[in-house]
Design a protein around this motif. Structure first.
Motif, PDB file in Angstrom:
ATOM      1  N   PHE A  74       8.434   3.402   6.261  1.00 29.94           N
ATOM      2  CA  PHE A  74       7.505   2.298   5.978  1.00 29.94           C
ATOM      3  C   PHE A  74       7.974   1.500   4.768  1.00 29.94           C
ATOM      4  O   PHE A  74       8.025   0.259   4.798  1.00 29.94           O
ATOM      5  N   LYS A 116      10.130  -2.407   4.124  1.00 32.94           N
ATOM      6  CA  LYS A 116       9.677  -3.445   3.203  1.00 32.94           C
ATOM      7  C   LYS A 116      10.736  -3.813   2.171  1.00 32.94           C
ATOM      8  O   LYS A 116      10.480  -4.621   1.277  1.00 32.94           O
ATOM      9  N   LEU A 122       1.204   4.479  -1.784  1.00 37.42           N
ATOM     10  CA  LEU A 122       0.774   4.931  -0.459  1.00 37.42           C
ATOM     11  C   LEU A 122       0.235   6.348  -0.558  1.00 37.42           C
ATOM     12  O   LEU A 122       0.884   7.223  -1.138  1.00 37.42           O
ATOM     13  N   SER A 147      -3.362   1.919   0.579  1.00 36.51           N
ATOM     14  CA  SER A 147      -2.774   2.172   1.899  1.00 36.51           C
ATOM     15  C   SER A 147      -2.620   3.673   2.090  1.00 36.51           C
ATOM     16  O   SER A 147      -2.494   4.424   1.111  1.00 36.51           O
ATOM     17  N   ASN A 183      -1.980  -0.124   6.468  1.00 39.87           N
ATOM     18  CA  ASN A 183      -1.426  -0.949   5.393  1.00 39.87           C
ATOM     19  C   ASN A 183      -2.531  -1.776   4.736  1.00 39.87           C
ATOM     20  O   ASN A 183      -3.075  -2.692   5.335  1.00 39.87           O
ATOM     21  N   THR A 194       0.111  -1.796  -0.768  1.00 37.15           N
ATOM     22  CA  THR A 194       1.508  -1.869  -0.318  1.00 37.15           C
ATOM     23  C   THR A 194       1.811  -3.214   0.340  1.00 37.15           C
ATOM     24  O   THR A 194       2.833  -3.361   1.006  1.00 37.15           O
ATOM     25  N   ASP A 195       0.926  -4.169   0.177  1.00 40.12           N
ATOM     26  CA  ASP A 195       1.078  -5.456   0.874  1.00 40.12           C
ATOM     27  C   ASP A 195       2.066  -6.357   0.141  1.00 40.12           C
ATOM     28  O   ASP A 195       1.696  -7.374  -0.465  1.00 40.12           O
ATOM     29  N   HIS A 208       4.490 -11.027   9.611  1.00 38.55           N
ATOM     30  CA  HIS A 208       3.264 -10.241   9.519  1.00 38.55           C
ATOM     31  C   HIS A 208       2.023 -11.088   9.803  1.00 38.55           C
ATOM     32  O   HIS A 208       1.047 -10.585  10.372  1.00 38.55           O
TER      33      HIS A 208
END
Length: 386
Positions: A111, A115, A212, A229, A269, A273-274, A291
């Motif tokens: 994940f 990113k 996270l 998240s 999410n 964590t955005d 996204h």
């Protein structure tokens, strides 16, 4: 009618979801009677005291957060089925309610790698199997991708001090970490602590540290600022299977000592964590556009039109940041969102697929099998409470 003692911490959502699965199972047969015993009772009276109460209450089974030193054989000797909810270690003499902890860590790593992060950290408990194995899975995946030298961990928190922690050593560790950083906490409670310390230190989340957690405890995730998240687990399904195992063991006490395994299903999410960790402004534009428009008929050409780069140059830069092509990144994101939605509602599979931009429904089952090793219908059946 089965009488069950559930000796666990009901301040967290894990216990509630486990009980929900147990009740779903009992509804299909006959109602169970459940005694919700707090851990403080065991602390005050020990295993002999719990056993005394269980015999007086005529319990058929107990699910408990047992300590390593607890004499769990006492229950079997007195005709009571015992299952251990993973607390510190797994037991070899009774079934465990455990999980794929290493897989959870690997999911978290993938994940963050998607990113664009290149610095990683793990925060958890010391000498606790589920924390250590989540860390191991996280670290191994990061190392596989070539970033092992950029990995940091802090596992000095005793499990007994669930709500209390020494803020100064933790703050010193957090201040020593490079930015931008992707941090996995062993569970949502520890993720919430990290965010609390970051707020005191003036560290921005998610701009400097993306956080996270695990368990997707919606109350704890909402208490965090910004919302945390988390890796979602099929805990209710585990409760259902635990109840099923208890009934089999009551009918036949010679049934093999098999564990109940709870599986991670998806990553929810939220704002903690955005963010996408890249200094390339064009890739950042591309990622945000993907996204925001995932449910549309999004194509690589649509992405190219958002930035002043040729398709070839954009593809090269995009793969350098994310590790995958633009097409594969979009497909992976859609499949993860699709798999998450399969477990959250009862909508027809075709409608869910359309809602995340997977319009090629004829090939969806084949593609999903390559992704999750089962069809969408099978995935929903396997990971949801019946």
């Amino acid at each position: 009618m089965i009488r069950l003692i559930l000796l666990t911490d009901f301040t967290e959502a894990f216990a509630h979801n486990l009980l929900r699965g147990i009740l779903e199972y009992s509804k299909e047969r006959e109602p169970w009677v459940v005694c919700r015993m707090p851990p403080s009772y065991k602390q005050a009276h020990g295993i002999p005291g719990v056993l005394k109460w269980a015999k007086k209450w005529q319990a058929d089974a107990i699910i408990a957060q047992f300590d390593d030193s607890d004499d769990v054989e006492l229950f079997r000797e007195n005709g009571i089925i015992a299952l251990a909810q993973d607390f510190k270690s797994r037991f070899s003499t009774i079934p465990n309610i455990t999980s794929e902890y290493k897989l959870t860590g690997r999911m978290a790593a993938d994940f963050f790698l998607q990113k664009g992060f290149r610095n990683f950290a793990f925060y958890g408990y010391e000498n606790v199997v589920w924390s250590e194995e989540r860390c191991l899975g996280f670290r191994d995946r990061i190392t596989e991708k070539g970033f092992g030298d950029n990995f940091f961990e802090y596992q000095k928190q005793p499990l007994e001090n669930l709500w209390y922690y020494e803020s100064e050593p933790l703050a010193s560790w957090i201040k020593s970490l490079p930015h931008p950083l992707a941090l996995m906490a062993c569970d949502d409670t520890q993720g919430n602590k990290i965010m609390e310390v970051c707020r005191v230190l003036g560290i921005k989340i998610p701009e400097e540290i993306a956080v996270l957690g695990v368990d997707n405890d919606e109350i704890i995730c909402s208490l965090s600022d910004p919302p945390l998240s988390s890796v979602n687990l099929n805990i209710a399904k585990g409760g259902y299977e635990a109840a099923e195992l208890i009934e089999r063991l009551i009918r036949d006490k010679e049934v093999s000592c098999e564990d109940v395994v709870i599986h991670p299903t998806s990553i929810v999410n939220r704002l903690s964590t955005d963010i996408y960790s890249t200094g390339d402004p064009y890739i950042l534009i591309a990622l945000k556009y993907i996204h925001q428009n995932l449910a549309t008929k999004l194509t690589v050409e649509d992405i190219v039109r958002q930035v002043p780069l040729s398709r070839r140059l954009l593809e090269i830069h995009f793969k350098q940041v994310t590790g995958s092509s633009i097409y594969q990144y979009i497909f992976n994101l859609r499949m993860e969102r699709f798999s998450q939605l399969l477990l959250e509602g009862n909508e027809p599979i075709a409608d869910i697929a359309m809602s995340v931009g997977l319009s090629d429904y004829k090939n969806l089952s084949r593609q999903f099998k390559l992704w999750k090793e089962c069809s969408p219908a099978e995935y929903r059946k396997i990971h949801r409470v019946k």
